[in-house]
Write a protein that holds these residues in place. Structure first.
Motif, PDB file in Angstrom:
ATOM      1  N   ALA A 111      26.187  -7.226  64.184  1.00 60.59           N
ATOM      2  CA  ALA A 111      26.999  -7.024  65.384  1.00 60.59           C
ATOM      3  C   ALA A 111      27.785  -8.290  65.733  1.00 60.59           C
ATOM      4  CB  ALA A 111      26.115  -6.609  66.551  1.00 60.59           C
ATOM      5  N   ARG A 112      27.169  -9.442  65.526  1.00 58.02           N
ATOM      6  CA  ARG A 112      27.818 -10.713  65.868  1.00 58.02           C
ATOM      7  C   ARG A 112      29.070 -10.955  65.030  1.00 58.02           C
ATOM      8  NH1 ARG A 112      28.319 -15.916  64.297  1.00 58.02           N
ATOM      9  NH2 ARG A 112      27.223 -15.537  62.342  1.00 58.02           N
ATOM     10  N   VAL A 113      29.030 -10.600  63.751  1.00 61.53           N
ATOM     11  CA  VAL A 113      30.182 -10.891  62.887  1.00 61.53           C
ATOM     12  C   VAL A 113      31.264  -9.827  62.977  1.00 61.53           C
ATOM     13  CG1 VAL A 113      28.769 -12.263  61.314  1.00 61.53           C
ATOM     14  CG2 VAL A 113      29.171  -9.840  60.801  1.00 61.53           C
ATOM     15  N   LEU A 114      31.002  -8.734  63.701  1.00 65.10           N
ATOM     16  CA  LEU A 114      32.026  -7.710  63.914  1.00 65.10           C
ATOM     17  C   LEU A 114      33.013  -8.147  64.993  1.00 65.10           C
ATOM     18  CD1 LEU A 114      30.391  -4.162  64.003  1.00 65.10           C
ATOM     19  CD2 LEU A 114      32.221  -4.936  62.481  1.00 65.10           C
ATOM     20  N   ARG A 115      34.272  -7.854  64.762  1.00 62.96           N
ATOM     21  CA  ARG A 115      35.270  -8.056  65.806  1.00 62.96           C
ATOM     22  C   ARG A 115      35.111  -6.971  66.870  1.00 62.96           C
ATOM     23  NH1 ARG A 115      39.106  -8.833  61.021  1.00 62.96           N
ATOM     24  NH2 ARG A 115      39.196 -11.099  60.802  1.00 62.96           N
ATOM     25  N   PRO A 116      35.506  -7.235  68.114  1.00 63.81           N
ATOM     26  CA  PRO A 116      35.504  -6.176  69.133  1.00 63.81           C
ATOM     27  C   PRO A 116      36.306  -4.970  68.642  1.00 63.81           C
ATOM     28  CG  PRO A 116      35.859  -8.304  70.150  1.00 63.81           C
ATOM     29  CD  PRO A 116      35.927  -8.536  68.662  1.00 63.81           C
ATOM     30  N   GLY A 117      35.722  -3.794  68.761  1.00 61.83           N
ATOM     31  CA  GLY A 117      36.349  -2.587  68.244  1.00 61.83           C
ATOM     32  C   GLY A 117      36.007  -2.303  66.794  1.00 61.83           C
ATOM     33  N   GLY A 118      35.328  -3.246  66.133  1.00 62.23           N
ATOM     34  CA  GLY A 118      34.939  -3.053  64.743  1.00 62.23           C
ATOM     35  C   GLY A 118      33.791  -2.069  64.613  1.00 62.23           C
ATOM     36  N   ARG A 119      33.572  -1.586  63.407  1.00 59.49           N
ATOM     37  CA  ARG A 119      32.563  -0.554  63.178  1.00 59.49           C
ATOM     38  C   ARG A 119      31.455  -1.049  62.251  1.00 59.49           C
ATOM     39  NH1 ARG A 119      36.366   4.745  62.110  1.00 59.49           N
ATOM     40  NH2 ARG A 119      37.359   4.790  64.163  1.00 59.49           N
ATOM     41  N   LEU A 120      30.253  -0.544  62.517  1.00 59.68           N
ATOM     42  CA  LEU A 120      29.075  -0.815  61.706  1.00 59.68           C
ATOM     43  C   LEU A 120      28.549   0.499  61.151  1.00 59.68           C
ATOM     44  CD1 LEU A 120      26.660  -2.633  60.767  1.00 59.68           C
ATOM     45  CD2 LEU A 120      25.603  -2.131  62.972  1.00 59.68           C
ATOM     46  N   ALA A 121      28.204   0.507  59.860  1.00 55.88           N
ATOM     47  CA  ALA A 121      27.625   1.698  59.239  1.00 55.88           C
ATOM     48  C   ALA A 121      26.438   1.277  58.385  1.00 55.88           C
ATOM     49  CB  ALA A 121      28.666   2.415  58.381  1.00 55.88           C
ATOM     50  N   VAL A 122      25.296   1.894  58.638  1.00 58.38           N
ATOM     51  CA  VAL A 122      24.074   1.569  57.909  1.00 58.38           C
ATOM     52  C   VAL A 122      23.466   2.853  57.356  1.00 58.38           C
ATOM     53  CG1 VAL A 122      21.690   0.716  58.131  1.00 58.38           C
ATOM     54  CG2 VAL A 122      23.560  -0.469  59.312  1.00 58.38           C
ATOM     55  N   ILE A 123      23.088   2.820  56.092  1.00 60.36           N
ATOM     56  CA  ILE A 123      22.217   3.840  55.517  1.00 60.36           C
ATOM     57  C   ILE A 123      20.891   3.150  55.260  1.00 60.36           C
ATOM     58  CG2 ILE A 123      21.763   5.333  53.540  1.00 60.36           C
ATOM     59  CD1 ILE A 123      23.998   6.385  55.282  1.00 60.36           C
ATOM     60  N   GLY A 124      19.793   3.740  55.750  1.00 54.73           N
ATOM     61  CA  GLY A 124      18.525   3.055  55.646  1.00 54.73           C
ATOM     62  C   GLY A 124      17.360   3.950  55.268  1.00 54.73           C
ATOM     63  N   LEU A 125      16.248   3.283  55.015  1.00 53.48           N
ATOM     64  CA  LEU A 125      14.984   3.930  54.692  1.00 53.48           C
ATOM     65  C   LEU A 125      13.991   3.698  55.818  1.00 53.48           C
ATOM     66  CD1 LEU A 125      14.547   2.675  51.021  1.00 53.48           C
ATOM     67  CD2 LEU A 125      15.011   5.032  51.685  1.00 53.48           C
ATOM     68  N   ALA A 126      13.110   4.655  56.046  1.00 52.00           N
ATOM     69  CA  ALA A 126      12.048   4.493  57.037  1.00 52.00           C
ATOM     70  C   ALA A 126      10.766   5.091  56.479  1.00 52.00           C
ATOM     71  CB  ALA A 126      12.422   5.153  58.358  1.00 52.00           C
ATOM     72  N   ALA A 127       9.666   4.788  57.128  1.00 52.94           N
ATOM     73  CA  ALA A 127       8.352   5.215  56.657  1.00 52.94           C
ATOM     74  C   ALA A 127       7.846   6.421  57.427  1.00 52.94           C
ATOM     75  CB  ALA A 127       7.356   4.058  56.786  1.00 52.94           C
ATOM     76  N   ASP A 128       7.171   7.324  56.722  1.00 53.39           N
ATOM     77  CA  ASP A 128       6.514   8.460  57.370  1.00 53.39           C
ATOM     78  C   ASP A 128       5.213   7.977  57.992  1.00 53.39           C
ATOM     79  OD1 ASP A 128       8.494  10.214  56.531  1.00 53.39           O
ATOM     80  OD2 ASP A 128       7.447  10.689  54.669  1.00 53.39           O
ATOM     81  N   LYS A 129       5.114   8.086  59.325  1.00 56.56           N
ATOM     82  CA  LYS A 129       3.913   7.631  60.015  1.00 56.56           C
ATOM     83  C   LYS A 129       3.320   8.684  60.951  1.00 56.56           C
ATOM     84  CE  LYS A 129       4.865   2.663  59.838  1.00 56.56           C
ATOM     85  NZ  LYS A 129       4.931   1.398  60.622  1.00 56.56           N
TER      86      LYS A 129
END
Length: 199
Positions: A111-129
């Motif tokens: 988030a810090r390195v994004l310019r205002p109005g910039g976009r972040l996209a993450v594909i991630g993994l999580a654990a079944d708990k």
């Protein structure tokens, strides 16, 4: 746009990331870029793309894959230790690399390195708990069998690490760190986070 030359679940969800790239994107950053496949595809949509990965073998593969492309740069370094200038990218993404880092520190840094109005996209993994997690994940089994029958299964050779955070922990943590983030759990055992930095 460069095409994928092998298929797996990470590659399957690259279009989610590519679809989040803002129109007229200037500078983009791929965190944990691996072998550079996604960087090559981003280069068709962005004026300049930087890939960062701490694995020297992956960076070597990425440089080989994108050899001769003037708008692509790779950095062999730990993202959390690298001193990117604040607000220097229009788009930041991470494809199944977030669970290799401290979750809160990594999202905060992105988030810090994004310019205002910039976009972040993450594909991630999580654990079944929980039982609910297991039941939700079970729906992906027949889809995965179909996917492998049609596309096969290829790997980049990147290091593999099992996730520690549960789906709920990811969802709650992302909402706390990135107000307004869109969280979605996908069929083939991945989640996505899409966020626009307030102007």
């Amino acid at each position: 746009m460069a095409r994928a030359d092998y298929c797996n679940h990470n590659v399957h969800y690259q279009p989610v990331i590519l679809g989040a790239v803002p129109v007229g994107c200037g500078a983009a950053l791929d965190v944990g870029c691996g072998d550079g496949m996604l960087v090559g595809r981003l280069a068709g949509r962005c004026a300049q793309v930087t890939g960062i990965d701490r694995d020297p073998h992956m960076i070597a593969l990425a440089r080989s894959r994108t050899a001769g492309r003037a708008r692509v740069t790779f950095i062999e370094a730990d993202f959390l230790a690298y001193d990117f200038q604040e607000a220097s990218f229009d788009f930041v993404c991470a494809n199944t690399s977030l669970h290799h880092m401290d979750f809160a520190a990594a999202l905060t840094a992105m988030a810090r390195v994004l310019r205002p109005g910039g976009r972040l996209a993450v594909i991630g993994l999580a654990a079944d708990k929980s039982v609910t997690d297991l039941l939700a994940g079970a729906a992906g089994v027949p889809a995965n069998l179909f996917y492998r029958a049609i596309y096969g299964q290829g790997e980049s050779g990147a290091p593999i690490l099992d996730p520690e955070m549960s789906w709920r922990e990811v969802r709650v943590g992302a909402a706390r760190l990135l107000p307004g983030v869109r969280y979605r759990r996908h069929l083939l055992w991945r989640y996505s986070l899409l966020w626009t930095k307030p102007a």
